[in-house]
Design an enzyme around this catalytic site. Structure first.
Site, PDB file in Angstrom:
ATOM      1  N   SER A 144       0.876  -1.188   0.000  1.00 59.13           N
ATOM      2  CA  SER A 144       0.000   0.000   0.000  1.00 59.13           C
ATOM      3  C   SER A 144       0.906   1.230   0.000  1.00 59.13           C
ATOM      4  O   SER A 144       2.093   1.113   0.340  1.00 59.13           O
ATOM      5  CB  SER A 144      -0.856  -0.009   1.274  1.00 59.13           C
ATOM      6  OG  SER A 144      -1.534   1.218   1.442  1.00 59.13           O
ATOM      7  N   TYR A 157      -2.046  -1.261  10.319  1.00 58.15           N
ATOM      8  CA  TYR A 157      -2.044  -1.412   8.857  1.00 58.15           C
ATOM      9  C   TYR A 157      -0.654  -1.068   8.322  1.00 58.15           C
ATOM     10  O   TYR A 157      -0.080  -1.812   7.524  1.00 58.15           O
ATOM     11  CB  TYR A 157      -3.106  -0.486   8.255  1.00 58.15           C
ATOM     12  CG  TYR A 157      -3.419  -0.748   6.797  1.00 58.15           C
ATOM     13  CD1 TYR A 157      -4.178  -1.859   6.415  1.00 58.15           C
ATOM     14  CD2 TYR A 157      -2.966   0.104   5.798  1.00 58.15           C
ATOM     15  CE1 TYR A 157      -4.469  -2.101   5.083  1.00 58.15           C
ATOM     16  CE2 TYR A 157      -3.255  -0.130   4.471  1.00 58.15           C
ATOM     17  CZ  TYR A 157      -4.004  -1.223   4.114  1.00 58.15           C
ATOM     18  OH  TYR A 157      -4.294  -1.463   2.780  1.00 58.15           O
TER      19      TYR A 157
HETATM   20  N1  NAD Z   1      -8.934  -0.492  -1.315  1.00 56.52           N
HETATM   21  C1  NAD Z   1      -7.904   0.326  -1.162  1.00 56.52           C
HETATM   22  O1  NAD Z   1      -8.062   1.542  -1.310  1.00 56.52           O
HETATM   23  C2  NAD Z   1      -6.527  -0.212  -0.852  1.00 56.52           C
HETATM   24  C3  NAD Z   1      -5.438   0.663  -0.911  1.00 56.52           C
HETATM   25  C4  NAD Z   1      -4.160   0.162  -0.686  1.00 56.52           C
HETATM   26  C5  NAD Z   1      -3.971  -1.193  -0.451  1.00 56.52           C
HETATM   27  N2  NAD Z   1      -5.053  -2.023  -0.381  1.00 56.52           N
HETATM   28  C6  NAD Z   1      -4.789  -3.462  -0.197  1.00 56.52           C
HETATM   29  O2  NAD Z   1      -5.270  -4.132  -1.339  1.00 56.52           O
HETATM   30  C7  NAD Z   1      -5.521  -5.518  -1.040  1.00 56.52           C
HETATM   31  C8  NAD Z   1      -6.862  -5.920  -1.621  1.00 56.52           C
HETATM   32  O3  NAD Z   1      -7.884  -5.211  -0.950  1.00 56.52           O
HETATM   33  P1  NAD Z   1      -9.186  -4.647  -1.675  1.00 56.52           P
HETATM   34  O4  NAD Z   1      -9.189  -3.201  -1.457  1.00 56.52           O
HETATM   35  O5  NAD Z   1      -9.291  -5.204  -3.039  1.00 56.52           O
HETATM   36  O6  NAD Z   1     -10.305  -5.235  -0.696  1.00 56.52           O
HETATM   37  P2  NAD Z   1     -11.477  -6.302  -0.891  1.00 56.52           P
HETATM   38  O7  NAD Z   1     -12.059  -6.500   0.455  1.00 56.52           O
HETATM   39  O8  NAD Z   1     -12.376  -5.881  -1.992  1.00 56.52           O
HETATM   40  O9  NAD Z   1     -10.709  -7.620  -1.346  1.00 56.52           O
HETATM   41  C9  NAD Z   1      -9.907  -8.359  -0.424  1.00 56.52           C
HETATM   42  C10 NAD Z   1     -10.309  -9.814  -0.486  1.00 56.52           C
HETATM   43  O10 NAD Z   1      -9.473 -10.506   0.458  1.00 56.52           O
HETATM   44  C11 NAD Z   1     -10.271 -11.510   1.069  1.00 56.52           C
HETATM   45  N3  NAD Z   1      -9.701 -11.888   2.359  1.00 56.52           N
HETATM   46  C12 NAD Z   1      -9.626 -11.151   3.496  1.00 56.52           C
HETATM   47  N4  NAD Z   1      -9.085 -11.875   4.478  1.00 56.52           N
HETATM   48  C13 NAD Z   1      -8.785 -13.081   3.960  1.00 56.52           C
HETATM   49  C14 NAD Z   1      -8.202 -14.263   4.472  1.00 56.52           C
HETATM   50  N5  NAD Z   1      -7.819 -14.380   5.764  1.00 56.52           N
HETATM   51  N6  NAD Z   1      -8.028 -15.317   3.637  1.00 56.52           N
HETATM   52  C15 NAD Z   1      -8.412 -15.241   2.352  1.00 56.52           C
HETATM   53  N7  NAD Z   1      -9.009 -14.174   1.809  1.00 56.52           N
HETATM   54  C16 NAD Z   1      -9.178 -13.105   2.609  1.00 56.52           C
HETATM   55  C17 NAD Z   1     -11.650 -10.883   1.210  1.00 56.52           C
HETATM   56  O11 NAD Z   1     -12.651 -11.873   1.350  1.00 56.52           O
HETATM   57  C18 NAD Z   1     -11.759 -10.092  -0.086  1.00 56.52           C
HETATM   58  O12 NAD Z   1     -12.415 -10.821  -1.088  1.00 56.52           O
HETATM   59  C19 NAD Z   1      -5.420  -5.597   0.479  1.00 56.52           C
HETATM   60  O13 NAD Z   1      -4.170  -6.157   0.815  1.00 56.52           O
HETATM   61  C20 NAD Z   1      -5.493  -4.153   0.939  1.00 56.52           C
HETATM   62  O14 NAD Z   1      -4.839  -3.945   2.157  1.00 56.52           O
HETATM   63  C21 NAD Z   1      -6.318  -1.560  -0.577  1.00 56.52           C
END
Ligand code: NAD
Length: 303
Positions: A144, A157
């Site tokens: 991130s 985080y």
């Molecule tokens: N959304 C943002 O703005 C943002 C920004 C920077 C980084 N991120 C990172 O991006 C990555 C993806 O997140 P996203 O935003 O697409 O969120 P999201 O919730 O849409 O997708 C994340 C997926 O991970 C799955 N998940 C969570 N815990 C789990 C586990 N223990 N085992 C298996 N699956 C699991 C969830 O069910 C979900 O489908 C994450 O690592 C998040 O920290 C997100």
């Protein structure tokens, strides 16, 4: 030279939603053979069906990334069905935030367990298989911008994401010359369900008696619409992998913050001559003083 990834088997964690799904779509369109792993079976089934409607086949794999034994079974399954995993994307994550004084050990264990432990478990399972087979490969993690600069109210985080960034930088150096590339994806805000999914994936033993969490993604559709789409992010990750980027960054708005941190570190170095003999001694420890991995990152010019 652009890397060719077509025909390679890719396993993407957190692939049922958000950025993992965006990457699955981009990878499959580019001719990769894709498995998506997630702990939410209903979302896995829905995403697999929706991608199939778009003509994209992916293998759904039920996996909680914090479960080490389940990791072995999941990778065995993918390899039986699709072939050796050459691309691993450690993307599953949660957006647990809150001021540090309000956080419980359960919050910390949940946050570090998924956001750092989940990525580590995938590497521990897949990396030895890749190296033993002598195959080329690509290890991608979703860190991130909060894995590069600190954010108030997001200590757990940031701790997990900085840990992921540091682990992958060290691994990138270790893997030099093996044919296995490393990319650390550090997005800013993206339109996903990360806020709503927090409660859906929190295990019972890590729930607080009183709700303390404060999901990071804003609920307002107007604000969400300012954010990058998961589909665009998926395409940008694929492009970064093809360039063999160490860091895949997507949001230029964070340039000032990242530069400010680097400059603060540089300013903190004592303004005095280095101890020559100590420097000579430390130079024998390979990359301790200067890791060439940083010099390998090229200037990114958008297509
Ligand atoms: N959304 C943002 O703005 C943002 C920004 C920077 C980084 N991120 C990172 O991006 C990555 C993806 O997140 P996203 O935003 O697409 O969120 P999201 O919730 O849409 O997708 C994340 C997926 O991970 C799955 N998940 C969570 N815990 C789990 C586990 N223990 N085992 C298996 N699956 C699991 C969830 O069910 C979900 O489908 C994450 O690592 C998040 O920290 C997100």
């Amino acid at each position: 030279m652009t890397k060719h990834l077509g025909g390679q088997v890719a396993l993407i964690t957190g692939g049922a939603s958000g950025m993992g799904r965006g990457m699955a779509e981009a990878f499959a369109r580019d001719g990769m053979i894709v498995a998506i792993a997630d702990m939410r079976g209903d979302a896995l089934a829905a995403t697999t069906a929706e991608l199939a409607e778009a003509g994209l086949r992916v293998l759904p794999v039920l996996l909680d990334v914090t479960d080490r034994a389940a990791w072995v079974a999941a990778v065995d399954l993918v390899e039986r069905e699709l072939g050796p995993v050459q691309v691993l994307v450690g993307n599953a994550g949660i957006g647990l935030t809150g001021m540090m004084r309000d956080m419980t050990y359960k919050d910390w264990d949940f946050s570090m367990g998924v956001n750092f432990g989940g990525v580590l478990n995938g590497l521990m399972t897949v990396l030895p298989r890749l190296l033993d087979r002598g195959l080329s490969g690509h290890l991608v993690v979703t860190s991130s911008t909060a894995g590069l600069t600190a954010v108030d109210g997001a200590a757990s985080y940031c701790a997990a994401k900085f840990a992921v960034t540091g682990m992958m930088e060290a691994l990138a150096g270790e893997l030099h010359g093996t044919g296995v590339d490393v990319s650390i994806f550090c997005p800013g805000p993206v339109q996903t369900d990360i806020g709503a999914n927090l409660d859906r994936v929190r295990p019972a033993h890590l729930r607080n008696e009183h709700v303390t969490e404060d999901p990071i993604s804003p609920k307002s559709p107007v604000v969400q619409s300012l954010f990058m789409t998961a589909e665009e992010v998926g395409r940008r990750v694929l492009a970064g992998m093809k360039r063999r980027d160490l860091y895949i960054l997507t949001h230029p708005e964070f340039a000032g913050g990242i530069a400010a941190r680097s400059e603060a570190l540089t300013r903190a170095i004592p303004d005095e001559p280095p101890h020559e003999e100590r420097a000579r001694y430390l130079q024998q420890f390979g990359t301790l003083l200067l890791n060439p991995v940083y010099a390998r990152q090229q200037k990114v010019v958008p297509a």
